[in-house]
Design an enzyme around this catalytic site. Structure first.
Site, PDB file in Angstrom:
ATOM      1  N   GLY A  83      30.965  26.044  24.607  1.00 26.66           N
ATOM      2  CA  GLY A  83      31.673  25.953  23.328  1.00 26.66           C
ATOM      3  C   GLY A  83      32.875  25.049  23.461  1.00 26.66           C
ATOM      4  CB  CYS A  95      34.853  18.455  23.399  1.00 29.32           C
ATOM      5  SG  CYS A  95      36.636  18.355  23.381  1.00 29.32           S
TER       6      CYS A  95
END
Ligand code: UGA
Length: 425
Positions: free
Chosen positions: A253, A256
């Site tokens: 997660g 980015c």
């Protein structure tokens, strides 16, 4: 020593500003968030990131680093202007570059003659060229210089990156950027705008793809009774595979990977190409998070099930909750009617609101109070020191699910816990 402006005081902007000031440049960092600038002037970093706070205190004292809420004030007399602005996902998954465009419109008439405008934001292929056109200034250079630092070790990554990638019209500009950063031994990839932009998306998408594979193969290992940790050792000893980025977890997660994988799929669609592998990488990650949530739901059998969750941030070392797998999993638990007590060293009770089924508490032990299962979702090292015997006394049932591979299965099993290791055995 150069005069440098950094526009945007997020993770990338602030770290770039601090690093460039550390190597001796005079840096003015601006952000239109007045509250953020006020707190930075008082030496307070508005997010958790190792080393930044202490370095900012030193550098502002020495006047190498100043903060301003005016972009025009920051760029005054600057030879290098770094644009470190967010490019959030739009509804279709593509990256929204309007914040960058607005700043370009704001500063284009004021950028000093001969200066270098460096795009550090992660931008879709073609954006740097379009921004160069938007600038409409033949008397200053526009350069693409994607950033590869990681949250939680941002300044360390800036001090010794694996490589520096510069997209520019002339090779000499790439060398200028590398010299500005004093990267004497770091490999320099000097290329055009489009290749520089694509290297950034390809890097993040490749790493995400590797993790989706790692999470799927370690799930398979668990289901067929193989040892996931020995499997990873076996893989890592092949020099072509290597040992980094091989830790299974509850899914990937952060601010980015999810945004950039979606954007890369859209970049390809714009040229009528389906990036099936990256799309599958995204979907495998979503399925993996749902699978972990189901594993937890299935492990608690009480009428009023209670689960203790350790870790809410998307990884250890940051206070960032953006697209955190833990938050996704906790949301599914709450939606299934489970009462969750969660502890994270960086989260205050007010940081997450998922309704009455989630309570954020102040310690791991408090989270364990009358819980049916204990679940580790972020790899904060303090969680590996939770005592199984103390947890056992606080909990109602003895189930532990370690989605990060940081607990000792022997110690927890010795205390009578049923131990489900998503990564270890
Ligand atoms: C990532 C890239 O690693 C950086 O190179 C890049 O500059 C940055 O995105 C960006 O584009 O700004 P970051 O988001 O800070 O950095 O996080 P990572 O450390 O890469 O971790 C991403 C996710 O993968 C996290 O959820 C983490 O828990 C997970 N992960 C990572 C694993 O599950 N296992 C691993 O072995 C490594």
């Amino acid at each position: 020593m150069s005069k440098v402006a950094v526009i945007g005081a997020g993770f990338v902007g602030l770290t770039t500003a601090v690093y460039l000031a550390e190597v001796g440049h005079s840096v003015a960092c601006s952000d239109t968030n007045v509250e953020r600038i006020r707190s930075l002037r008082n030496g307070i970093v508005p997010f958790s990131e190792e080393l930044l706070q202490e370095q900012i205190a030193k550098l502002t004292n020495s006047q190498n680093l100043t903060f301003s809420s005016s972009n025009l004030e920051a760029i005054d007399k600057a030879s290098y202007i770094f644009l470190c602005l967010p490019t959030p996902s739009m509804l279709d998954g593509s990256a929204d570059v309007s914040i960058l465009e607005n700043v370009v419109d704001e500063i284009k008439g004021y950028v000093p003659v001969g200066s270098h405008v460096v795009i550090k934001s992660t931008v879709p292929v073609g954006t740097t060229r379009a921004l160069q056109k938007r600038f409409g200034r033949s008397d200053c250079e526009v350069i693409a210089n994607p950033e590869f630092l990681r949250e939680g070790q941002a300044l360390r990554d800036s001090r010794s990156p694996d490589r520096v990638v510069v997209g520019s019209a002339k090779r000499s500009l790439a060398v200028d950027i590398s010299d500005l950063f004093c990267y004497s031994t770091c490999p320099l990839v000097a290329t055009d705008f489009e290749t520089a932009e694509l290297i950034k998306y390809a890097s993040n998408s490749y790493l995400a793809m590797r993790l989706s594979f790692v999470n799927e193969i370690s799930t398979l290992a668990r289901l067929v009774g193989a040892s996931s940790s020995t499997l990873m050792t076996g893989l890592s000893l092949d020099k072509r595979i290597g040992s980094q980025f091989l830790n299974p977890g509850p899914g990937w997660g952060g601010s980015c990977f999810p945004k950039d994988t979606r954007a890369l799929v859209e970049i390809a669609r714009n040229v009528d190409f389906e990036l099936d592998l990256v799309q599958a990488t995204i979907e495998a990650n979503q399925r993996h998070q749902r699978r972990i949530a189901k594993l937890i739901v299935d492990s608690v059998q009480s009428k009023d099930p209670r689960v203790a969750v350790l870790g809410l941030t998307f990884k250890a070392g940051t206070s960032d909750l953006r697209e955190s797998p833990s938050i996704r999993i906790v949301t599914e638990l709450c939606n299934s009617g489970i009462s969750v007590s969660a502890y994270d060293p960086t989260c205050l009770p007010s940081s997450v609101d998922l309704g009455p089924n989630l309570r954020i508490v102040g310690s791991a032990l408090e989270a364990c109070d009358r819980a049916d299962a204990l679940v580790v979702l972020t790899e904060w090292s303090e969680f590996s020191h939770v005592s199984p015997s103390v947890a056992a006394r606080a909990m109602r049932n003895r189930v532990v699910i370690d989605a990060r591979g940081i607990l000792s299965s022997e110690e927890w099993r010795a205390e009578g816990f049923s131990f489900i290791g998503v990564c270890n055995d």
